[in-house]
Motif scaffolding. Structure first.
Motif, mmCIF file in Angstrom:
data_model
loop_
_atom_site.group_PDB
_atom_site.id
_atom_site.type_symbol
_atom_site.label_atom_id
_atom_site.label_comp_id
_atom_site.label_asym_id
_atom_site.label_seq_id
_atom_site.Cartn_x
_atom_site.Cartn_y
_atom_site.Cartn_z
ATOM 1 N N PRO A 99 -3.659 129.577 26.132
ATOM 2 C CA PRO A 99 -2.616 129.098 25.218
ATOM 3 C C PRO A 99 -3.190 128.752 23.851
ATOM 4 N N ALA A 100 -2.340 128.836 22.846
ATOM 5 C CA ALA A 100 -2.774 128.502 21.489
ATOM 6 C C ALA A 100 -3.081 127.018 21.355
ATOM 7 N N ASP A 101 -2.336 126.197 22.070
ATOM 8 C CA ASP A 101 -2.506 124.742 22.002
ATOM 9 C C ASP A 101 -3.025 124.253 23.354
ATOM 10 N N HIS A 102 -4.326 124.081 23.450
ATOM 11 C CA HIS A 102 -4.914 123.624 24.707
ATOM 12 C C HIS A 102 -4.431 122.230 25.086
ATOM 13 N N THR A 103 -4.317 121.354 24.095
ATOM 14 C CA THR A 103 -3.955 119.963 24.390
ATOM 15 C C THR A 103 -2.573 119.876 25.011
ATOM 16 N N ALA A 104 -1.636 120.629 24.486
ATOM 17 C CA ALA A 104 -0.282 120.609 25.053
ATOM 18 C C ALA A 104 -0.281 121.170 26.468
ATOM 19 N N ALA A 105 -1.037 122.244 26.692
ATOM 20 C CA ALA A 105 -1.093 122.840 28.030
ATOM 21 C C ALA A 105 -1.727 121.875 29.023
ATOM 22 N N VAL A 106 -2.765 121.168 28.602
ATOM 23 C CA VAL A 106 -3.421 120.195 29.480
ATOM 24 C C VAL A 106 -2.468 119.057 29.812
ATOM 25 N N SER A 107 -1.773 118.551 28.813
ATOM 26 C CA SER A 107 -0.831 117.449 29.051
ATOM 27 C C SER A 107 0.262 117.867 30.017
ATOM 28 N N ASN A 108 0.771 119.092 29.866
ATOM 29 C CA ASN A 108 1.812 119.584 30.782
ATOM 30 C C ASN A 108 1.284 119.688 32.211
ATOM 31 N N ALA A 109 0.078 120.221 32.358
ATOM 32 C CA ALA A 109 -0.503 120.365 33.695
ATOM 33 C C ALA A 109 -0.770 119.013 34.330
ATOM 34 N N MET A 110 -1.269 118.072 33.529
ATOM 35 C CA MET A 110 -1.551 116.741 34.066
ATOM 36 C C MET A 110 -0.270 116.033 34.483
ATOM 37 N N GLU A 111 0.769 116.194 33.710
ATOM 38 C CA GLU A 111 2.029 115.523 34.064
ATOM 39 C C GLU A 111 2.674 116.184 35.279
ATOM 40 N N HIS A 112 2.603 117.523 35.352
ATOM 41 C CA HIS A 112 3.253 118.236 36.454
ATOM 42 C C HIS A 112 2.490 118.046 37.766
#
Length: 644
Positions: free
Chosen positions: A528-541
């Motif tokens: 993904p272009a935005d690693h931080t957003a992808a990490v936050s989504n994975a951590m929350e899910h």
């Protein structure tokens, strides 16, 4: 003459390291040229020469990688980085040499024993995975990618290693911390106390500090190590891995990486993530609801964030399970724990550890020769305390790979523990990492370097270490070395309550591990272009709780360099470890019949057979999910006195 341990220098480490590594690197092309000189050779002779080159290459790499991470002198670490790059160039040249591949491919497998045949198959497989059968332009690009990835992985690790952050707080904000921690953190001249992101500071603070704002501040700093430097590094790293995978015929890096593991395919990683997440869902939700309810007793409007998981886990275990981790730690003096570890594993595996007085790279390091039945089997080094410029996590590093009648296995345990009292979870970590060291030594009597030591499929590597953790939860085992300042052993009843108390929080722990697994997989698969957003989504899910705003966990997630897309291996290995442990009897974990069968069938073979076959031989059947599921499903039961 029997092989002897490596003689380390007493001075001039940079010169010694360069000479040691470069002499072995020079041997590799000489051996390769012999293989290609047109001489007609039997298959065993071809494989023998290949093995000579493998031994030299592995020796060069092991020493360079180790001292990059542990040597106290910056000049030595920098020299090590340069040498690692040279190792990679030599390996790339060998693995992309089409004429050399043709020599090995032309050998006749008839008449080879099972292990030699496995060796030949693995060499040819590794050749193909390197891209040796591609055109010259593609091979040149693969060479460039390999060299660049080595530099990026070094940059990534160095950014984490060198980025020690800190907060400065008032002395009263240390409330809740153990007395020895407070004594070790006196105020400076300005009246403030410094607390760093190094493990001996961060872990106790995260678990015990009552000041929520201070905990949050330190957690944010901890999760921002390596940022922003590692953002660009990770993007380029993931893109190059993807390009490499496609150049050699795979759809994605996870597909390429998984092909040589037990799991087999990238899609199987995704399926495993969902299976573990589903299995842990009820336990994770139960833990989270309990935490939220307890948090709201302190603040009715509050929710739980990642800076509060450790604190409320310990608080609930103290209030509802009668286990105060601060009290528990008084039984775990570092020196006694280290001695106890050697005593326990010595009895378990039939080993003797003899201290040796040899040159070492730092005064903190201790060295032991390992004997079995009076015979020298290897050497181990324990480098267990933090210092500037040193590796920040916990791991076993190879120094020398064992080869029958040629080289003794030598390994180094690199950790970051307190010099005084240890947390019990750090005792568990020490047992875990020592499991890798024992595997390296006991599995280090192999003919082929390719199979020496911890050389199994990567998703089995953690299983023996995770199983050894069980001895750190056994009352009889702990009673040997866990004593308080008065000399009283840790009470068996307390150990029993500790075991019960760990049932609370394990659901959240597994869910967090699943989230980290998803991060390693999805960042490689999707880029993904935005690693931080992808990490936050994975951590929350998957982890049930999002990352703290403004944090960038991926920048300090060191496993993205070594484990790449395969962090799932920790959970996969845990499934196997729980099944392996089912073969031991809980009332006597030192039963020699079980322990020695495990040693001989699981550890001693190294990588000479498929891990699934080793496990099936030991258990008498293929491994199953059952023992893991039973452990995960076991609900926490508060003590009668403290149950709400």
């Amino acid at each position: 003459m029997s092989p002897q341990p490596l003689a380390l220098p007493s001075a001039d480490w940079s010169e010694w390291l360069a000479d040691y590594v470069l002499s072995r690197l020079r041997a590799v092309p000489r051996t390769v040229e012999r293989l290609k000189d047109g001489t007609r050779r039997e298959t065993a002779d071809v494989l023998g020469l290949w093995n000579d080159a493998d031994i030299a290459l592995r020796g060069a790499e092991s020493a360079a990688l180790l001292f990059v991470e542990v040597h106290p002198e910056l000049a030595v670490r920098r020299r090590g980085d340069e040498l690692v790059q040279q190792v990679d160039r030599v390996r790339s040249e060998r693995d992309l040499d089409r004429a050399l591949y043709d020599v090995v491919a032309a050998t006749d497998p008839a008449g080879l024993d099972e292990v030699a045949l496995r060796m030949r198959d693995h060499v040819l497989r590794d050749f193909r995975r390197s891209g040796v059968d591609r055109d010259e332009r593609t091979r040149a690009r693969l060479r460039d990618i390999s060299e660049r990835l080595t530099v990026l992985e070094q940059d990534f690790g160095r950014a984490i290693r060198d980025d020690v952050r800190a907060i400065r707080i008032a002395p009263e904000q240390l409330a809740g911390l153990p007395a020895d921690f407070i004594a070790a953190h006196p105020p400076a001249e300005d009246g403030l106390v410094t607390v760093t992101t190094d493990y001996p500071d961060y872990r106790p603070f995260y678990a015990y500090a009552e000041d929520a704002d201070a905990r949050r501040r330190l957690t944010i700093e901890f999760h921002n190590r390596g940022w922003p430097a590692n953002d660009a590094v990770l993007h380029e790293m993931f893109d190059l891995r993807h390009e490499k995978a496609q150049l050699v015929g795979y759809d994605s890096w996870p597909d390429y990486d998984a092909q040589v593991k037990m799991i087999g395919t990238g899609d199987a990683i995704a399926e495993f993530i969902e299976r573990i997440s589903t299995a842990a869902a009820a336990a994770g939700r139960r833990d989270l609801d309990t935490m939220i309810a307890r948090r709201r007793e302190d603040d009715p409007a509050a929710t739980i964030d990642r800076s509060e998981i450790g604190y409320y886990t310990q608080l609930i275990r103290r209030e509802q399970y009668d286990v105060d981790a601060k009290e528990v730690r008084r039984y775990f003096d570092f020196t006694r724990v280290r001695a106890g570890l050697l005593e326990v594993t010595g009895q378990l595996f039939g080993l003797e550890y003899r201290p040796v007085d040899v040159p070492l790279w730092h005064a903190d390091v201790t060295a032991y020769d390992v004997y079995a039945e009076g015979e020298l089997r290897g050497r181990i080094y324990l480098d267990l305390h933090p210092r500037e410029g040193k590796f920040k996590h916990a791991a076993q590093f190879e120094l020398v790979g064992g080869i029958t009648d040629r080289q003794l296995p030598e390994g180094v345990l690199v950790c970051n523990f307190s010099r005084g009292l240890m947390e019990h979870r750090d005792v568990v970590t020490l047992f875990h990492e020592f499991g890798h060291l024992i595997h390296h030594v006991l599995g280090g009597r192999q003919e082929w370097a390719r199979f020496s030591g911890v050389a199994t499929e990567w998703d089995f590597v953690e299983a023996p270490s995770q199983m050894l953790e069980e001895w750190a939860w056994d009352a009889a085992t702990l009673g040997r070395f866990a004593v308080d300042e008065s000399g009283a052993s840790i009470p068996a009843g307390l150990v029993g309550r500790m075991r019960v108390a760990t049932d609370f929080g394990k659901g959240m722990l597994v869910q967090t591990q699943v989230a980290h697994t998803a991060v390693s997989y999805l960042l490689h698969r999707d880029r993904p272009a935005d690693h931080t957003a992808a990490v936050s989504n994975a951590m929350e899910h998957y982890g049930l709780i999002a990352e703290l705003p403004g944090t960038h966990f991926q920048a300090s997630f060191g496993h993205l360099a070594e484990y790449t897309s395969a962090y799932y291996t920790y959970a996969w290995s845990r499934v196997i470890a729980k099944d392996l442990f089912s073969a031991f009897h809980g009332d006597d974990l030192f039963d020699p019949s079980a322990a020695h069968r495990y040693r001989d069938l699981i550890l001693v073979p190294g990588g000479s057979r498929d891990a699934a076959d080793l496990v099936a031989d030991f258990l008498g059947r293929p491994f199953t999910f059952d023992a893991y599921a039973a452990w995960l499903d076991r609900a926490p039961v508060p003590t009668a006195e403290s149950a709400p």
